[in-house]
Enzyme design. Structure first.
Site, mmCIF file in Angstrom:
data_model
loop_
_atom_site.group_PDB
_atom_site.id
_atom_site.type_symbol
_atom_site.label_atom_id
_atom_site.label_comp_id
_atom_site.label_asym_id
_atom_site.label_seq_id
_atom_site.Cartn_x
_atom_site.Cartn_y
_atom_site.Cartn_z
ATOM 1 C CB CYS A 162 -0.952 -0.010 1.185
ATOM 2 S SG CYS A 162 -1.957 -1.504 1.242
ATOM 3 C CG HIS A 316 -2.059 4.203 5.314
ATOM 4 N ND1 HIS A 316 -2.036 4.124 3.941
ATOM 5 C CD2 HIS A 316 -2.118 2.916 5.764
ATOM 6 C CE1 HIS A 316 -2.070 2.862 3.564
ATOM 7 N NE2 HIS A 316 -2.116 2.104 4.651
ATOM 8 C CG HIS A 349 -6.668 0.465 1.434
ATOM 9 N ND1 HIS A 349 -5.726 1.001 0.570
ATOM 10 C CD2 HIS A 349 -5.945 -0.050 2.475
ATOM 11 C CE1 HIS A 349 -4.522 0.820 1.050
ATOM 12 N NE2 HIS A 349 -4.621 0.178 2.210
#
Length: 432
Positions: A162, A316, A349
């Site tokens: 990620c 995040h 996400h």
């Protein structure tokens, strides 16, 4: 290292195609997440699916690259006139002097999933028309973008989970700093597939409801897809290596060599980059966010700034209990209650694309002068008293937005923080 101009950028996600759609949705605090209807997936969860991807096959000359990930890449490239801006850069620098650095975590894995269903029943062999290199591999994405835009400079795929879409900025910056290229196309693309949906579900990390980062009731992620691209270039003129010992009492609006006169006031710069690896666990961050803190501290030091200079942090913020807790502790220790939010409640996400999508959202907020808020968050976690925004707004009266920090943290403790600033603020500070 000197700041670079983030001269052009674009984003496509479940919020819509292009900057205008993204800005409108985030300002209205409207999420793009919806109950999963992707393919034949049968999971009780919400996803961020991009509209129109299946209806946009690649042109015949790029048929060997045709897969969902590269279709999504082309869709994103054609928004906001971005592809044309790249062609203008080719005219300035030459195709061989522009690098391509793109992040992805799944690449075209959906193509492999579909090929596996068509394997030979007797031998188990994959179908002869399956092209792993062009349609699945991580390098399929930069190879396609490079071919589609006619670029011939260095190219690389970054696949560090990620953090992928953020770490491309660091790779590009080093190549420009080394003089190997004059500009770089950076970004990230990741698309929905069975592997990520069922894989994260097997890890018990997927929420049945739209994800709620930093909420007291957060219980998992919502997986999305999307693509974002940007062009990094040197400033029109570099700041002088040193200033004279004595300066006049009043300085002109732009000093020779400052680069300010050639940039619009709302131009966005990449001012600092921080990278770290906490190596704590394969799928969980260090509980105190040590790696996250190192990355943020490094980005600040790289830009020559302090925590007090930062006006907004794009967290995040995955909405899992451990990830938000670790990042929140690190943010609290460094920044206290600086305004912050996670936009994953809007986009989901997007995995390998997340760092690039959220970098563009941060740059867009800086340019337009507004602060994105969280979406679907109603009861913030009292154990994480960060300055989390529940309402989208503008900067306080008399205080313009100057700097934004964007975090992207991946499995295995791969951490990257990007620090963006408005040119009118950063160059004025450099002159001072």
């Amino acid at each position: 290292m000197s700041a670079l101009q983030f001269s052009h950028f674009t984003v496509t996600s479940c919020l819509g195609h292009g900057l205008a759609a993204t800005s409108a949705a985030l300002r209205a605090q409207r999420s793009g997440l919806a109950p999963c209807r992707f393919g034949d997936v049968r999971l009780r969860t919400h996803v961020g699916e991009v509209a129109g991807v299946d209806d946009a096959p690649l042109p015949a000359e790029f048929a060997s690259f045709d897969c969902r990930n590269n279709r999504l890449a082309r869709l994103a490239l054609e928004q906001d006139g971005f592809a044309e801006r790249v062609r203008e850069a080719i005219a300035r620098y030459g195709a061989h002097r522009i690098g391509v650095f793109l992040g992805t975590s799944t690449g075209g894995i959906l193509e492999t999933e579909q090929a596996y269903r068509r394997r030979d029943p007797a031998t188990g062999a994959l179908p002869p028309d399956f092209d792993y290199a062009h349609r699945h591999s991580p390098f399929s994405l930069p190879a396609f973008v490079r071919a589609y835009l006619g670029l011939t400079g260095p190219a690389a795929a970054i696949s560090s989970a990620c953090s992928s879409g953020a770490k491309v900025f660091a790779s590009a910056r080093r190549m420009i700093g080394a003089g190997l290229i004059d500009a770089a196309l950076v970004g990230g693309v990741d698309s929905l597939c069975h592997t990520t949906l069922y894989g994260f579900h097997s890890l018990e990390l997927v929420s049945a409801e739209p994800c709620r980062p930093y909420d007291a009731r957060r219980n998992g992620i919502s997986i999305g897809e999307g693509g974002a691209f940007g062009l990094l270039e040197r400033l029109p003129e570099s700041l002088p290596e040193s200033l004279p010992e004595s300066l006049p009492e009043s300085l002109p609006e732009s000093l020779p060599g400052s680069g300010a006169a050639a940039l619009p006031d709302d131009a966005v710069l990449l001012c600092g980059v921080g990278e770290s690896s906490d190596a704590h666990h394969m799928s969980s961050p260090h509980p105190d966010g040590l790696g996250a803190r190192l990355a943020m501290e490094q980005a600040l030091a790289d830009a020559g700034l302090t925590p007090a200079d930062i006006d907004y942090i794009n967290l995040h913020g995955t909405a899992t209990p451990s990830n938000d807790a670790a990042e929140g502790k690190a943010v609290l220790a460094l920044f206290g209650t600086t305004p912050c939010s996670s936009t994953k409640g809007a986009t989901g996400h997007t995995l390998g694309a997340a760092g690039a999508i959220e970098a563009v959202i941060s740059a867009l907020a800086l340019r337009e002068g507004w602060l994105p808020a969280g979406i679907a968050d109603t009861e913030l976690d009292p154990a994480l008293p960060v300055g989390y925004l529940l309402r989208t707004g503008t900067a306080d009266a008399g205080h313009r937005l100057r700097y934004a920090l964007s975090n992207a943290f991946g499995f295995g403790g791969s951490n990257c923080s990007l620090l963006f600033g408005r040119a009118d603020a950063h160059l004025q500070g450099a002159r001072s």
